[in-house]
Design an enzyme around this catalytic site. Structure first.
Site, PDB file in Angstrom:
ATOM      1  N   GLU A   1      -7.649  -2.354   7.228  1.00 50.02           N
ATOM      2  CA  GLU A   1      -7.158  -3.161   6.108  1.00 50.02           C
ATOM      3  C   GLU A   1      -6.197  -4.258   6.559  1.00 50.02           C
ATOM      4  O   GLU A   1      -6.102  -5.305   5.916  1.00 50.02           O
ATOM      5  CB  GLU A   1      -6.522  -2.239   5.072  1.00 50.02           C
ATOM      6  CG  GLU A   1      -7.556  -1.361   4.392  1.00 50.02           C
ATOM      7  CD  GLU A   1      -6.965  -0.197   3.618  1.00 50.02           C
ATOM      8  OE1 GLU A   1      -5.840  -0.340   3.082  1.00 50.02           O
ATOM      9  OE2 GLU A   1      -7.630   0.854   3.542  1.00 50.02           O
TER      10      GLU A   1
ATOM     11  N   HIS B   1      -7.469   5.523   7.419  1.00 43.67           N
ATOM     12  CA  HIS B   1      -8.762   5.307   6.766  1.00 43.67           C
ATOM     13  C   HIS B   1      -8.958   3.800   6.649  1.00 43.67           C
ATOM     14  O   HIS B   1      -8.042   3.028   6.922  1.00 43.67           O
ATOM     15  CB  HIS B   1      -8.827   5.966   5.383  1.00 43.67           C
ATOM     16  CG  HIS B   1      -7.920   5.344   4.371  1.00 43.67           C
ATOM     17  ND1 HIS B   1      -6.556   5.609   4.323  1.00 43.67           N
ATOM     18  CD2 HIS B   1      -8.156   4.444   3.383  1.00 43.67           C
ATOM     19  CE1 HIS B   1      -6.009   4.907   3.338  1.00 43.67           C
ATOM     20  NE2 HIS B   1      -6.964   4.183   2.759  1.00 43.67           N
TER      21      HIS B   1
ATOM     22  N   ASP C   1       0.856  -1.179   0.000  1.00 42.77           N
ATOM     23  CA  ASP C   1       0.000   0.000   0.000  1.00 42.77           C
ATOM     24  C   ASP C   1       0.896   1.235   0.000  1.00 42.77           C
ATOM     25  O   ASP C   1       2.133   1.107  -0.011  1.00 42.77           O
ATOM     26  CB  ASP C   1      -0.936  -0.039   1.210  1.00 42.77           C
ATOM     27  CG  ASP C   1      -2.211   0.772   0.986  1.00 42.77           C
ATOM     28  OD1 ASP C   1      -2.329   1.456  -0.047  1.00 42.77           O
ATOM     29  OD2 ASP C   1      -3.107   0.711   1.855  1.00 42.77           O
TER      30      ASP C   1
ATOM     31  N   GLU D   1       0.054   4.596   1.852  1.00 47.74           N
ATOM     32  CA  GLU D   1      -0.015   5.553   2.949  1.00 47.74           C
ATOM     33  C   GLU D   1       1.040   5.302   4.021  1.00 47.74           C
ATOM     34  O   GLU D   1       1.470   6.223   4.713  1.00 47.74           O
ATOM     35  CB  GLU D   1      -1.408   5.539   3.577  1.00 47.74           C
ATOM     36  CG  GLU D   1      -2.492   6.180   2.724  1.00 47.74           C
ATOM     37  CD  GLU D   1      -3.061   5.233   1.669  1.00 47.74           C
ATOM     38  OE1 GLU D   1      -3.947   5.655   0.907  1.00 47.74           O
ATOM     39  OE2 GLU D   1      -2.618   4.065   1.607  1.00 47.74           O
TER      40      GLU D   1
ATOM     41  N   HIS E   1      -1.382   1.110   6.681  1.00 48.34           N
ATOM     42  CA  HIS E   1      -1.770   2.229   7.548  1.00 48.34           C
ATOM     43  C   HIS E   1      -2.827   1.770   8.538  1.00 48.34           C
ATOM     44  O   HIS E   1      -3.408   0.684   8.405  1.00 48.34           O
ATOM     45  CB  HIS E   1      -2.337   3.374   6.701  1.00 48.34           C
ATOM     46  CG  HIS E   1      -3.468   2.922   5.813  1.00 48.34           C
ATOM     47  ND1 HIS E   1      -4.758   2.778   6.256  1.00 48.34           N
ATOM     48  CD2 HIS E   1      -3.472   2.540   4.515  1.00 48.34           C
ATOM     49  CE1 HIS E   1      -5.517   2.342   5.277  1.00 48.34           C
ATOM     50  NE2 HIS E   1      -4.760   2.173   4.203  1.00 48.34           N
TER      51      HIS E   1
END
Length: 280
Positions: free
Chosen positions: A135, A116, A8, A10, A104
């Site tokens: 996630e 988020h 990912d 972030e 994140h």
């Protein structure tokens, strides 16, 4: 040894600005290079820990962020939008372990950099079998249904804390510590990538430290959206139930349907509700 690496953006070293996550945004191209650098550190660690095969999934946004021209040529790169399993595309039961790079913390996490869950603004909260989920839990649970343990997580300090909450004493590398959603104290990328490499090499050489996330079926996914229009639109999907003005719920015995549904709902939510900044 066969290793799956999901990357990912972030939680990548050096990044804090939402513009750096968005194609066309200020600093995005440099962000892609830093993302690729963190990924390469994990890939190199895997091969140096005797991996015979490494598959890397571009797990951010539309999946077109990792630099194909700069990625370690020994790996297989999975990229592109609308992948059926999104962040976990390419993972199956043949893998020995999964590594999550640049992850994140879930939505609403204090001091979580760019926190988020799945979408930047359209989702308030996600629950899996009644447990609040980000996630890390969603992807670790998918790996767990395949019998694949998690060997390493990298990201900001809040993401690493969340990983240990989900997986126990899993190896984790914090490349930054958030002071707010868009600000952090950073480990400079060169040093952060060396940290990822060293931790990854050690973690992948020590099977006893791998952790499997076990979630019992049936799997119930509850999503609290930020708008009634999104919830109502997603509830048109067979099996998805509207359980509140802006909350949907879906239950299945097949976890691949959970991951696939999140992707489909995100596409709907983006069309219905995304009219501004991705993280604003």
């Amino acid at each position: 040894m066969k290793i799956f690496v999901s990357v990912d953006m972030e939680g990548v070293s050096g990044l804090t600005d939402p513009e750096e996550m968005r194609a066309g945004g200020r600093g995005y191209e440099r962000g892609c290079e830093l993302m690729t650098g963190d990924a390469n550190a994990a890939i190199r660690a895997a091969f140096d820990a005797s991996a015979a095969e490494v598959v890397v999934a571009d797990a951010h946004g539309g999946g077109r962020n990792l630099r194909a021209d700069l990625i370690d040529p020994r790996c297989t790169l999975v990229r592109g939008p609308y992948k059926p399993m999104r962040m976990a595309e390419g993972l199956d039961a043949s893998f020995d372990a999964a590594v999550y790079v640049g992850y994140h913390a879930r939505a609403g996490t204090a001091r979580g950099v760019l926190n988020h869950t799945w979408m930047g603004r359209e989702i308030h909260n996600v629950h899996l079998n009644g447990r609040i989920a980000g996630e890390i839990l969603l992807m670790a649970a998918y790996a767990g249904t395949l019998g694949v343990p998690v060997a390493l997580v990298t990201g900001d300090a809040a993401a690493c804390a969340e990983a240990r909450e989900v997986l126990g004493d899993v190896p984790a590398v914090a490349v930054k510590t958030g002071s707010d959603r868009y600000a952090a104290a950073l480990v400079p990328p060169a040093r952060a990538q060396q940290m990822i490499y060293e931790a990854g090499r050690d973690a992948l050489s020590e099977v006893a430290n791998w952790r499997t996330c076990e979630v019992d079926p049936p799997y119930t996914l509850r999503v609290e959206w930020n708008a009634t229009a999104i919830a109502q639109s997603c509830a048109v999907i067979p099996g998805v139930e509207l359980v509140g003005p802006r909350t949907t719920e879906f239950t299945t015995d097949d976890y691949t349907q959970i991951v696939g549904l999140l992707g489909v709902c995100a596409t709907i939510a983006g069309d219905v509700g995304c009219t501004g900044r991705h993280y604003g």
